[in-house]
Design an enzyme around this catalytic site. Structure first.
Site, PDB file in Angstrom:
ATOM      1  CG  HIS A  68     -13.434  38.478  39.329  1.00 41.88           C
ATOM      2  ND1 HIS A  68     -14.528  38.571  38.497  1.00 41.88           N
ATOM      3  CD2 HIS A  68     -12.349  38.426  38.512  1.00 41.88           C
ATOM      4  CE1 HIS A  68     -14.119  38.583  37.238  1.00 41.88           C
ATOM      5  NE2 HIS A  68     -12.797  38.501  37.220  1.00 41.88           N
ATOM      6  N   GLY A 118      -6.529  34.913  30.628  1.00 47.23           N
ATOM      7  CA  GLY A 118      -5.253  34.845  29.931  1.00 47.23           C
ATOM      8  C   GLY A 118      -4.118  35.490  30.688  1.00 47.23           C
ATOM      9  CD  GLU A 167      -3.435  34.528  44.559  1.00 44.09           C
ATOM     10  OE1 GLU A 167      -3.599  33.821  43.535  1.00 44.09           O
ATOM     11  OE2 GLU A 167      -4.356  34.771  45.362  1.00 44.09           O
ATOM     12  CD  GLU A 222     -11.363  41.550  33.987  1.00 51.19           C
ATOM     13  OE1 GLU A 222     -11.410  40.994  35.097  1.00 51.19           O
ATOM     14  OE2 GLU A 222     -10.622  42.493  33.736  1.00 51.19           O
ATOM     15  CB  VAL A 250      -1.381  34.305  34.155  1.00 53.04           C
ATOM     16  CG1 VAL A 250      -0.583  33.360  33.267  1.00 53.04           C
ATOM     17  CG2 VAL A 250      -2.564  33.554  34.768  1.00 53.04           C
ATOM     18  CD  GLU A 259      -0.328  21.170  45.234  1.00 48.83           C
ATOM     19  OE1 GLU A 259       0.261  22.132  44.726  1.00 48.83           O
ATOM     20  OE2 GLU A 259      -1.282  21.302  46.029  1.00 48.83           O
ATOM     21  NE  ARG A 278     -16.682  41.661  33.199  1.00 50.77           N
ATOM     22  CZ  ARG A 278     -15.788  42.045  34.107  1.00 50.77           C
ATOM     23  NH1 ARG A 278     -15.627  43.324  34.356  1.00 50.77           N
ATOM     24  NH2 ARG A 278     -15.084  41.172  34.773  1.00 50.77           N
ATOM     25  CG  ASN A 328      -6.381  29.523  43.054  1.00 49.14           C
ATOM     26  OD1 ASN A 328      -7.206  28.627  43.233  1.00 49.14           O
ATOM     27  ND2 ASN A 328      -6.283  30.568  43.842  1.00 49.14           N
ATOM     28  CB  THR A 329      -1.904  28.061  37.816  1.00 46.30           C
ATOM     29  OG1 THR A 329      -1.164  28.763  38.818  1.00 46.30           O
ATOM     30  CG2 THR A 329      -1.407  28.499  36.451  1.00 46.30           C
ATOM     31  N   GLY A 378      -5.433  39.268  34.134  1.00 43.95           N
ATOM     32  CA  GLY A 378      -4.358  38.832  33.238  1.00 43.95           C
ATOM     33  C   GLY A 378      -2.974  39.107  33.796  1.00 43.95           C
ATOM     34  NE  ARG A 422     -10.178  41.025  37.510  1.00 45.42           N
ATOM     35  CZ  ARG A 422      -9.393  39.964  37.489  1.00 45.42           C
ATOM     36  NH1 ARG A 422      -8.748  39.591  38.563  1.00 45.42           N
ATOM     37  NH2 ARG A 422      -9.260  39.282  36.383  1.00 45.42           N
ATOM     38  CB  ALA A 473       4.683  30.747  41.018  1.00 43.72           C
ATOM     39  CG  HIS A 518     -10.449  36.471  41.642  1.00 47.17           C
ATOM     40  ND1 HIS A 518     -10.674  35.194  41.178  1.00 47.17           N
ATOM     41  CD2 HIS A 518      -9.687  37.090  40.700  1.00 47.17           C
ATOM     42  CE1 HIS A 518     -10.084  35.049  40.014  1.00 47.17           C
ATOM     43  NE2 HIS A 518      -9.464  36.173  39.705  1.00 47.17           N
ATOM     44  CG  HIS A 519      -5.225  37.840  43.113  1.00 50.54           C
ATOM     45  ND1 HIS A 519      -4.616  36.786  42.478  1.00 50.54           N
ATOM     46  CD2 HIS A 519      -4.247  38.748  43.346  1.00 50.54           C
ATOM     47  CE1 HIS A 519      -3.333  37.038  42.332  1.00 50.54           C
ATOM     48  NE2 HIS A 519      -3.080  38.218  42.849  1.00 50.54           N
ATOM     49  NE  ARG A 536      -4.692  39.136  40.156  1.00 51.00           N
ATOM     50  CZ  ARG A 536      -5.460  38.598  39.202  1.00 51.00           C
ATOM     51  NH1 ARG A 536      -5.254  38.867  37.926  1.00 51.00           N
ATOM     52  NH2 ARG A 536      -6.458  37.781  39.524  1.00 51.00           N
TER      53      ARG A 536
END
Ligand code: FAD
Length: 490
Positions: free
Chosen positions: A285, A93, A454, A298, A470, A78, A301, A86-87, A467, A322, A58, A424-425, A464
């Site tokens: 996750h 994807g 995020e 993911e 991102v 930073e 799967r 995390n990106t 994918g 998830r 971002a 995870h998020h 969420r």
């Protein structure tokens, strides 16, 4: 059931969780070589037009977009020694609809369907306006990245989506490293200043307007003045204290997040008057390898892998969202699953070779050998795979109801990774509008303060889709850069 959640203390992460146990430093841009875009302000700190806090997808997108819209005196701060957040570690994807790559590959999709599935995936608790904005901007974001040399034209499926719309690099590798390498390159080309090891501590607020940031750099404190501050600090997964403040039930879970994901942006924005929404919506996750905290992408799967429990039996449609897969997994004996796949899945997901190198993948020359390696009843596992293959080859109905990404297992080598849920998020965060302006509880803007990525909240609701983060960070990162550049030019 809860036992599966117990995590050895040494694995309870506030430490840097990285891709494969070895941290890949992306860019690590320093001041050296960057243009002296700043001027000295009266308190001997530096004066900028735009201060961006956070160098993930971002923040870097915002910097590039602002520069390309004519802004100058931009700096990206930073706190970690290297860029990317995390990106860097995002794997499966970036979801996007109506893209040129989908069209080239004959994939029929629409922004409306993408938005509908995003809202449904979040159980209709997401913000419909922000979701529409994200989905409508997604094809443009894919084109924008392509224009920067970041080509995401290998398309796969993630849980909760009915159409292949998860875009990843041509060779099927994890999206994050390609993304950050490309964005860092674009930032370098534009000579945008990046200050690593620069920890933003507090926003400076003057009469309700955000006018700067107090930072700590190499032990020294200073104040950077700014006409606009863009908060892009990412999530909070590495801050156990903050996680348990909002979700006491997640105490002790491992996290997939990097060490800089400490939630600073939530606290700083809130102190400046922004409203935080849906902060208890922290996503776990379902496929995290617990010894390493490595997220198992993911897309594996989506490419055909199944989940079986300790008895060798499937227990859910693996392509469900998830939250549902995690909940089902926790109900299994020991609260874990084996993610099982064949050589074709191994070969078509580059990340698997990395998991293998890190020692996370169990292998058998055939299914019986794999069953023996992972301690699962061979007859039960064979029955499970036979049944799955019948679904994929003869069109039989899948007992779990799976209809997406069913691909028959071929004979030969078989693989498995032991997985369980991990933090995870953060889906909650700073409330924004479609101009990325930070909003107070009464819906008013906070002059000078913007947020993207995020750190923002309410877009995805209480679940969420893989994918979509991102997509969110690129669409809204690019948008905030353009909005701020436009605003400052007036
Ligand atoms: C292992 C993993 C895999 C994932 N895979 C996918 C995927 O395939 N697809 C998908 O859509 N999503 C994925 N996600 C989620 C997605 O990657 C993140 O939500 C997204 O990258 C966040 O981007 P961001 O720019 O908002 O934050 P980040 O990329 O986390 O960047 C924020 C930066 O701000 C810095 N920072 C924080 N506080 C301060 C401060 N006080 N001062 C200065 N700097 C600060 C941080 O150190 C960090 O570098 C994944 C996440 C993880 C952890």
């Amino acid at each position: 059931m809860e036992e599966g959640l117990k995590v050895p203390a040494n694995l309870t992460r506030r430490t840097f969780v990285c891709g494969m146990g070895a941290v890949t430093i992306m860019g690590g841009l320093s001041l050296a070589g960057c243009s002296p875009s700043k001027t000295k302000s009266s308190d001997k700190g530096d004066a900028y037009d735009i201060v961006i806090i956070g160098s993930g997808g971002a923040g870097l997108s915002a910097a590039i977009a602002a520069f390309d819209k004519g802004a100058s005196k931009i700096v990206v701060l930073e706190k970690m020694p290297s860029t990317g957040g995390n990106t860097n570690f995002s794997s499966s994807g970036m979801n996007a609809s109506e893209t040129k790559f989908q069209k080239e590959q004959g994939i029929d999709d629409s922004n409306a369907l993408f938005a509908e599935e995003t809202l449904t995936g979040g159980h209709d608790t997401g913000d419909a306006e922000l979701v529409s904005f994200m989905c409508n901007g997604s094809a443009g974001a894919i084109d924008w990245l392509d224009g920067l040399g970041i080509t995401l034209n290998n398309i796969t499926l993630t849980g909760g989506m009915s159409v292949k719309r998860c875009h990843r690099p041509t060779d099927g590798s994890a999206v994050g490293k390609t993304l950050i390498a490309g964005l860092v390159e674009a930032v370098k080309e534009r000579k945008i200043e990046v200050r690593t090891n620069c920890d933003a501590k507090e926003l400076v607020v003057d009469g309700g307007t955000v006018t700067g940031v107090k930072v700590e750099e190499k032990g020294k404190q200073s104040t950077l003045s700014a006409k606009a501050v863009i908060m892009a600090t990412g999530g909070l997964g590495a801050n156990q204290e903050m996680v348990t403040k909002y979700r006491p039930d997640l105490k002790g879970y491992v996290t997939t997040n990097q060490a800089g994901a400490t939630g600073d942006g939530y606290a700083m924005s809130e102190a400046a008057g922004a409203e935080l929404v849906q902060m208890d919506q922290i996503q776990i996750h379902p496929t995290v390898e617990q010894e390493s905290s490595q997220l198992i992408a993911e897309g594996i799967r989506g490419g055909g892998a199944i989940l079986v429990n300790a008895e060798g039996k499937r227990f859910i449609d693996e392509m469900k969202t998830r939250d549902k897969v995690s909940a089902a997994e926790l109900e299994q004996p020991g609260g874990f699953a084996w993610e099982v796949f064949d050589q074709t899945v191994y070969d078509s997901n580059k990340a698997v070779a990395n998991y293998d190198k890190a020692g996370l993948v169990k292998k058998g020359d055939d299914l019986a050998a794999l069953a023996s390696t992972i301690g699962v009843d061979a007859a039960a596992l064979k029955a499970t795979v036979d049944e799955y293959n019948a679904v994929t080859t003869s069109g039989a109905a899948d007992q779990m109801g799976r209809t997406k990404g069913c691909i028959a297992f071929s004979d030969g080598a078989m693989y498995a990774i032991k997985v369980a849920p991990g933090i995870h998020h953060e889906m909650g965060g700073v409330r924004i509008n479609t101009k990325n302006e930070a909003l107070s509880a009464d819906g008013k803007t906070i002059p000078g303060l913007y947020a993207a990525g995020e750190v923002t909240g309410g877009i995805h609701g209480n679940n969420r889709i893989g994918g979509n983060a991102v997509c969110d960070i690129i669409v809204f990162g690019k948008n905030v850069g353009e909005v701020v550049a436009d605003t400052l030019s007036k």
